[in-house]
Design a protein around this motif. Sequence first.
Motif, PDB file in Angstrom:
ATOM      1  N   MET A   1       0.724  -1.135  -0.026  1.00 50.66           N
ATOM      2  CA  MET A   1      -0.128   0.381  -0.498  1.00 50.66           C
ATOM      3  C   MET A   1       1.243   0.755   0.053  1.00 50.66           C
ATOM      4  SD  MET A   1      -2.643   1.083   3.208  1.00 50.66           S
ATOM      5  CE  MET A   1      -1.334   1.908   4.058  1.00 50.66           C
ATOM      6  N   TYR A   2       0.543   1.722  -0.733  1.00 53.29           N
ATOM      7  CA  TYR A   2       1.350   3.342  -0.614  1.00 53.29           C
ATOM      8  C   TYR A   2       1.127   4.065   0.498  1.00 53.29           C
ATOM      9  CZ  TYR A   2       2.884   2.662  -5.579  1.00 53.29           C
ATOM     10  OH  TYR A   2       3.636   1.886  -6.855  1.00 53.29           O
ATOM     11  N   VAL A   3       2.088   4.486   0.621  1.00 53.77           N
ATOM     12  CA  VAL A   3       1.233   5.603   2.235  1.00 53.77           C
ATOM     13  C   VAL A   3       2.226   7.306   1.603  1.00 53.77           C
ATOM     14  CG1 VAL A   3       2.833   6.471   4.626  1.00 53.77           C
ATOM     15  CG2 VAL A   3       2.638   3.898   4.182  1.00 53.77           C
ATOM     16  N   CYS A   4       3.252   7.609   1.241  1.00 51.42           N
ATOM     17  CA  CYS A   4       3.883   8.100   0.895  1.00 51.42           C
ATOM     18  C   CYS A   4       3.637   8.741  -1.155  1.00 51.42           C
ATOM     19  CB  CYS A   4       5.551   8.535   0.693  1.00 51.42           C
ATOM     20  SG  CYS A   4       5.633  10.064   0.196  1.00 51.42           S
ATOM     21  N   ILE A   5       1.696   8.989  -1.489  1.00 56.27           N
ATOM     22  CA  ILE A   5       2.077   9.221  -2.535  1.00 56.27           C
ATOM     23  C   ILE A   5       2.966  10.494  -3.589  1.00 56.27           C
ATOM     24  CG2 ILE A   5       0.096   9.913  -4.413  1.00 56.27           C
ATOM     25  CD1 ILE A   5      -0.304   7.104  -2.648  1.00 56.27           C
ATOM     26  N   CYS A   6       3.493  10.782  -3.183  1.00 60.16           N
ATOM     27  CA  CYS A   6       4.560  11.856  -3.884  1.00 60.16           C
ATOM     28  C   CYS A   6       5.765  11.578  -4.320  1.00 60.16           C
ATOM     29  CB  CYS A   6       4.754  13.047  -3.059  1.00 60.16           C
ATOM     30  SG  CYS A   6       3.280  14.762  -2.543  1.00 60.16           S
ATOM     31  N   ASN A   7       5.881  10.675  -3.225  1.00 59.91           N
ATOM     32  CA  ASN A   7       7.746   9.581  -3.710  1.00 59.91           C
ATOM     33  C   ASN A   7       7.365   8.293  -4.458  1.00 59.91           C
ATOM     34  OD1 ASN A   7       9.728  11.811  -3.590  1.00 59.91           O
ATOM     35  ND2 ASN A   7       8.520  11.474  -1.338  1.00 59.91           N
ATOM     36  N   ALA A   8       6.250   7.637  -4.603  1.00 58.65           N
ATOM     37  CA  ALA A   8       5.474   6.582  -4.618  1.00 58.65           C
ATOM     38  C   ALA A   8       6.603   5.897  -3.791  1.00 58.65           C
ATOM     39  CB  ALA A   8       5.664   6.435  -6.087  1.00 58.65           C
ATOM     40  N   LEU A   9       6.223   6.197  -2.476  1.00 59.28           N
ATOM     41  CA  LEU A   9       6.826   4.745  -1.326  1.00 59.28           C
ATOM     42  C   LEU A   9       6.051   4.222  -0.507  1.00 59.28           C
ATOM     43  CD1 LEU A   9       9.064   7.095   0.619  1.00 59.28           C
ATOM     44  CD2 LEU A   9       9.772   5.665  -0.854  1.00 59.28           C
ATOM     45  N   LYS A  10       6.341   2.802  -0.653  1.00 58.90           N
ATOM     46  CA  LYS A  10       4.988   2.087  -0.148  1.00 58.90           C
ATOM     47  C   LYS A  10       5.139   1.776   1.662  1.00 58.90           C
ATOM     48  CE  LYS A  10       3.881  -0.361  -4.335  1.00 58.90           C
ATOM     49  NZ  LYS A  10       3.659  -1.629  -4.907  1.00 58.90           N
ATOM     50  N   ASP A  11       4.416   0.959   2.211  1.00 59.99           N
ATOM     51  CA  ASP A  11       4.203   0.981   3.256  1.00 59.99           C
ATOM     52  C   ASP A  11       5.228   0.444   3.755  1.00 59.99           C
ATOM     53  OD1 ASP A  11       3.195  -0.663   2.486  1.00 59.99           O
ATOM     54  OD2 ASP A  11       2.170  -0.900   4.092  1.00 59.99           O
ATOM     55  N   LYS A  12       5.819  -1.636   2.973  1.00 57.51           N
ATOM     56  CA  LYS A  12       7.003  -1.758   3.631  1.00 57.51           C
ATOM     57  C   LYS A  12       8.577  -1.363   3.404  1.00 57.51           C
ATOM     58  CE  LYS A  12       3.876  -5.111   3.666  1.00 57.51           C
ATOM     59  NZ  LYS A  12       3.812  -5.902   5.736  1.00 57.51           N
ATOM     60  N   GLU A  13       8.483  -0.110   2.314  1.00 59.29           N
ATOM     61  CA  GLU A  13       9.051   0.352   2.285  1.00 59.29           C
ATOM     62  C   GLU A  13       9.745   1.261   3.377  1.00 59.29           C
ATOM     63  OE1 GLU A  13      12.681   2.654  -0.947  1.00 59.29           O
ATOM     64  OE2 GLU A  13      10.279   2.015  -2.083  1.00 59.29           O
ATOM     65  N   LEU A  14       8.826   1.958   3.968  1.00 61.17           N
ATOM     66  CA  LEU A  14       9.035   2.799   4.536  1.00 61.17           C
ATOM     67  C   LEU A  14       9.366   2.211   6.231  1.00 61.17           C
ATOM     68  CD1 LEU A  14       6.161   5.023   3.593  1.00 61.17           C
ATOM     69  CD2 LEU A  14       8.915   6.403   3.211  1.00 61.17           C
ATOM     70  N   GLU A  15       8.599   1.495   6.345  1.00 60.54           N
ATOM     71  CA  GLU A  15       8.793   0.488   7.855  1.00 60.54           C
ATOM     72  C   GLU A  15       9.732  -0.241   7.131  1.00 60.54           C
ATOM     73  OE1 GLU A  15       4.531  -1.306   7.877  1.00 60.54           O
ATOM     74  OE2 GLU A  15       5.941  -2.720   7.832  1.00 60.54           O
ATOM     75  N   ALA A  16      10.354  -0.806   7.070  1.00 57.71           N
ATOM     76  CA  ALA A  16      12.285  -1.408   6.890  1.00 57.71           C
ATOM     77  C   ALA A  16      12.863   0.284   6.944  1.00 57.71           C
ATOM     78  CB  ALA A  16      12.124  -1.938   5.586  1.00 57.71           C
ATOM     79  N   ALA A  17      12.491   1.101   6.621  1.00 58.71           N
ATOM     80  CA  ALA A  17      13.414   2.666   6.712  1.00 58.71           C
ATOM     81  C   ALA A  17      13.847   2.975   7.984  1.00 58.71           C
ATOM     82  CB  ALA A  17      12.807   3.714   5.727  1.00 58.71           C
ATOM     83  N   ALA A  18      12.689   2.517   8.720  1.00 55.49           N
ATOM     84  CA  ALA A  18      11.883   3.082   9.861  1.00 55.49           C
ATOM     85  C   ALA A  18      12.590   2.424  10.698  1.00 55.49           C
ATOM     86  CB  ALA A  18      10.752   3.295   9.581  1.00 55.49           C
TER      87      ALA A  18
END
Length: 64
Positions: A1-18
């Motif tokens: 699922m996209y969390v950041c539409i502006c940057n086309a970042l999905k939840d999995k990618e962001l959660e891993a970075a967090a």
Amino acid sequence: MYVCICNALKDKELEAAARDNSGTVADVFRRCGRKPQCGKCLPEIAQMIEDARDFGQPSALAAE
Ligand code: FES
């Protein structure tokens, strides 16, 4: 699922970075190689960082 539409970042990618850093929302964006734009997603990313911190602290689990 996209969390950041502006940057086309999905939840999995962001959660891993967090999970991989204990920094700020800006650090998560930096880790993804992007920059915040509209800012609409920032509260959700801040929550991901907080969740990652809480999950990494055994004392927080013991207190529940
Ligand atoms: S939705 Fe993330 S900066 Fe716009």
